[in-house]
Design a protein around this motif. Structure first.
Motif, mmCIF file in Angstrom:
data_model
loop_
_atom_site.group_PDB
_atom_site.id
_atom_site.type_symbol
_atom_site.label_atom_id
_atom_site.label_comp_id
_atom_site.label_asym_id
_atom_site.label_seq_id
_atom_site.Cartn_x
_atom_site.Cartn_y
_atom_site.Cartn_z
ATOM 1 N N ASP A 173 0.846 -1.188 0.000
ATOM 2 C CA ASP A 173 0.000 0.000 0.000
ATOM 3 C C ASP A 173 0.885 1.242 0.000
ATOM 4 N N LEU A 174 0.263 2.420 0.145
ATOM 5 C CA LEU A 174 0.993 3.682 0.068
ATOM 6 C C LEU A 174 1.248 4.293 1.439
ATOM 7 N N ASP A 175 1.240 3.484 2.497
ATOM 8 C CA ASP A 175 1.286 4.060 3.840
ATOM 9 C C ASP A 175 2.599 4.779 4.149
ATOM 10 N N ILE A 176 3.721 4.380 3.533
ATOM 11 C CA ILE A 176 4.986 5.070 3.788
ATOM 12 C C ILE A 176 5.437 5.897 2.581
ATOM 13 N N PHE A 177 4.561 6.054 1.609
ATOM 14 C CA PHE A 177 4.915 6.803 0.401
ATOM 15 C C PHE A 177 4.788 8.301 0.681
ATOM 16 N N LEU A 178 5.831 9.060 0.375
ATOM 17 C CA LEU A 178 5.837 10.490 0.694
ATOM 18 C C LEU A 178 5.294 11.327 -0.456
ATOM 19 N N GLY A 179 4.092 11.023 -0.875
ATOM 20 C CA GLY A 179 3.365 11.789 -1.874
ATOM 21 C C GLY A 179 1.887 11.611 -1.618
ATOM 22 N N HIS A 180 1.079 12.647 -1.880
ATOM 23 C CA HIS A 180 -0.360 12.534 -1.641
ATOM 24 C C HIS A 180 -1.003 11.560 -2.626
ATOM 25 N N GLU A 181 -1.917 10.741 -2.144
ATOM 26 C CA GLU A 181 -2.603 9.767 -2.993
ATOM 27 C C GLU A 181 -3.331 10.435 -4.147
ATOM 28 N N SER A 182 -3.729 11.676 -3.985
ATOM 29 C CA SER A 182 -4.442 12.402 -5.037
ATOM 30 C C SER A 182 -3.562 12.667 -6.251
ATOM 31 N N ALA A 183 -2.241 12.465 -6.109
ATOM 32 C CA ALA A 183 -1.314 12.704 -7.220
ATOM 33 C C ALA A 183 -0.562 11.445 -7.626
ATOM 34 N N VAL A 184 -1.069 10.269 -7.206
ATOM 35 C CA VAL A 184 -0.356 9.007 -7.433
ATOM 36 C C VAL A 184 -1.132 8.086 -8.370
ATOM 37 N N LEU A 185 -0.442 7.539 -9.361
ATOM 38 C CA LEU A 185 -0.947 6.418 -10.152
ATOM 39 C C LEU A 185 -0.061 5.209 -9.872
ATOM 40 N N ILE A 186 -0.661 4.021 -9.895
ATOM 41 C CA ILE A 186 0.062 2.775 -9.632
ATOM 42 C C ILE A 186 -0.099 1.861 -10.839
ATOM 43 N N LEU A 187 1.000 1.270 -11.285
ATOM 44 C CA LEU A 187 0.965 0.305 -12.382
ATOM 45 C C LEU A 187 1.436 -1.037 -11.838
ATOM 46 N N ASP A 188 0.532 -2.033 -11.830
ATOM 47 C CA ASP A 188 0.834 -3.334 -11.234
ATOM 48 C C ASP A 188 0.044 -4.396 -11.974
ATOM 49 N N ASP A 189 0.531 -5.645 -11.922
ATOM 50 C CA ASP A 189 -0.188 -6.740 -12.576
ATOM 51 C C ASP A 189 -1.216 -7.379 -11.653
ATOM 52 N N THR A 190 -1.278 -6.960 -10.391
ATOM 53 C CA THR A 190 -2.198 -7.564 -9.425
ATOM 54 C C THR A 190 -2.984 -6.474 -8.731
ATOM 55 N N GLU A 191 -4.279 -6.711 -8.499
ATOM 56 C CA GLU A 191 -5.112 -5.678 -7.903
ATOM 57 C C GLU A 191 -5.652 -6.022 -6.522
ATOM 58 N N GLU A 192 -5.665 -7.305 -6.127
ATOM 59 C CA GLU A 192 -6.258 -7.629 -4.834
ATOM 60 C C GLU A 192 -5.349 -8.535 -4.024
ATOM 61 N N TYR A 193 -5.668 -9.835 -4.023
ATOM 62 C CA TYR A 193 -4.835 -10.792 -3.301
ATOM 63 C C TYR A 193 -3.989 -11.546 -4.298
ATOM 64 N N ARG A 194 -2.759 -11.736 -3.983
ATOM 65 C CA ARG A 194 -1.878 -12.513 -4.851
ATOM 66 C C ARG A 194 -1.466 -13.780 -4.105
ATOM 67 N N ARG A 195 -1.626 -14.897 -4.752
ATOM 68 C CA ARG A 195 -1.214 -16.159 -4.143
ATOM 69 C C ARG A 195 0.073 -16.630 -4.813
ATOM 70 N N TYR A 196 1.098 -16.861 -4.017
ATOM 71 C CA TYR A 196 2.374 -17.326 -4.540
ATOM 72 C C TYR A 196 2.555 -18.800 -4.258
ATOM 73 N N VAL A 197 2.981 -19.545 -5.255
ATOM 74 C CA VAL A 197 3.524 -20.875 -5.007
ATOM 75 C C VAL A 197 5.028 -20.755 -5.225
ATOM 76 N N ASP A 198 5.788 -21.809 -4.891
ATOM 77 C CA ASP A 198 7.229 -21.625 -4.827
ATOM 78 C C ASP A 198 7.962 -21.798 -6.158
ATOM 79 N N VAL A 199 7.316 -21.642 -7.230
ATOM 80 C CA VAL A 199 8.020 -21.614 -8.500
ATOM 81 C C VAL A 199 7.531 -20.467 -9.376
#
Length: 331
Positions: A173-199
């Motif tokens: 999340d953006l809790d330690i990001f030193l910029g206001h959320e109103s000026a932030v865009l995020i580019l990511d391949d995952t939007e909610e929960y990500r499940r990792y397996v070990d490969v």
């Protein structure tokens, strides 16, 4: 009488205003800015205000970029399939990484493939945004990847947030990001929960769906065809992380870039990798080239079309009002 210091921040437990040694857990750790630095909430707020106002004056916003499956794809050397072994003789030199895209990174025992168009993407996006990396990988891995992405340190230097920097290791999340959320865009391949397996993927022919009405505030690339061929073993060990649950309105969801077969196991897809198929996204028609067009539209709407005072504008209100579709091309 001198005012008593309120200790807005510390470096290695020492107040940077008065020099007093304070308890180790005083304030929130902002270690991606400087190792050992901690700031009180009001000091974080002050920095966010000042930094955001300064950025807006330069007609820029913040763009937070995920690493794996967004800008690049990495695989453990031992996880490579027999059909990917040929790549070991085709890697580019680490002496001049700016001219290559496929690298053997022995320090982390991995091979890394940069996503097509990523260098042009960084250059053009940096003219509109201040770029940050935010990854669930550890700091050592993140810094190795940034050296490949930005060897001249023009776009990402000093702006890397890793798993080691988080207040909660399993939460993005953006809790330690030193910029206001109103000026932030995020580019990511995952939007909610990500499940990792070990490969680690998925190979698909995909299209970019900008259906803002049906999926508010999310740009999502959807699969239209999947090539299932090989079956990879999946181990039982799994870990769950929360990804951008509190920042969905800032998020642009990218198609996952799965160049290597090991990624198929990570996300439980039985499919041939791009490397096995000896294909790749095209430079001009791939996901990064397509999303750059979206970012340019959003930037233009924020600075040229919104009527509020600059500091009162919110990038989350700057999304395209109509849906459009673009095909992601493979070669």
């Amino acid at each position: 009488m001198k005012d008593e210091c309120t200790h807005p921040g510390t470096i290695e437990q020492m107040s940077y205003h008065c020099g007093k040694i304070l308890p180790a857990e005083s304030g929130a750790a902002i270690s991606y800015i400087h190792e050992g630095i901690r700031l009180q909430n009001y000091e974080i707020f002050r920095h966010r205000n000042a930094d955001t106002k300064n950025l807006l004056r330069h007609k820029k916003l913040y763009l937070v970029l995920d690493l794996d499956h967004t800008l690049l794809n990495s695989t453990g050397l031992r996880a490579m399939t027999s059909k990917e072994e040929h790549l070991k003789s085709q890697t580019d030199s680490l002496q001049d990484v700016s001219k290559g895209s496929l690298f053997m990174v022995n320090s982390v025992h991995m091979m890394t493939k940069l996503r097509p168009f990523v260098r042009t993407f960084q250059k053009e996006a940096s003219e509109m945004f201040e770029l940050f990396i935010d990854t669930m990988g550890d700091r050592a891995y993140a810094l190795e990847m940034v050296e490949l992405l930005d060897p001249q340190r023009e776009y990402l230097s000093g702006r890397v947030i890793s798993r080691d920097d988080r207040t909660q290791k399993n939460k993005k999340d953006l809790d330690i990001f030193l910029g206001h959320e109103s000026a932030v865009l995020i580019l990511d391949d995952t939007e909610e929960y990500r499940r990792y397996v070990d490969v680690a993927g998925l190979y698909s022919e995909e299209t970019l769906d900008l259906d803002i009405k049906n999926f508010p505030k999310v740009v999502k690339i959807q699969s239209s065809e999947i090539f299932f061929d090989l079956i990879y073993p999946v181990h039982e060990t799994e870990a769950y992380i929360q990804v951008w649950q509190t920042n969905k309105e800032n998020l642009i969801v990218m198609e996952r870039y799965f160049f290597f077969a090991s990624s198929c196991c990570q996300f439980r897809f039985n499919c041939k990798s791009l490397a096995e198929l000896k294909r790749d996204e095209s430079e001009t028609g791939g996901a990064l080239a397509t999303v750059l067009k979206v970012l340019k539209k959003i930037h233009n709407m924020f600075f040229d079309e919104l009527k509020d005072n600059l500091v009162d504008r919110d990038v989350r209100q700057s999304w395209p009002p109509v849906a459009s579709t673009s095909t992601c091309v493979y070669i």
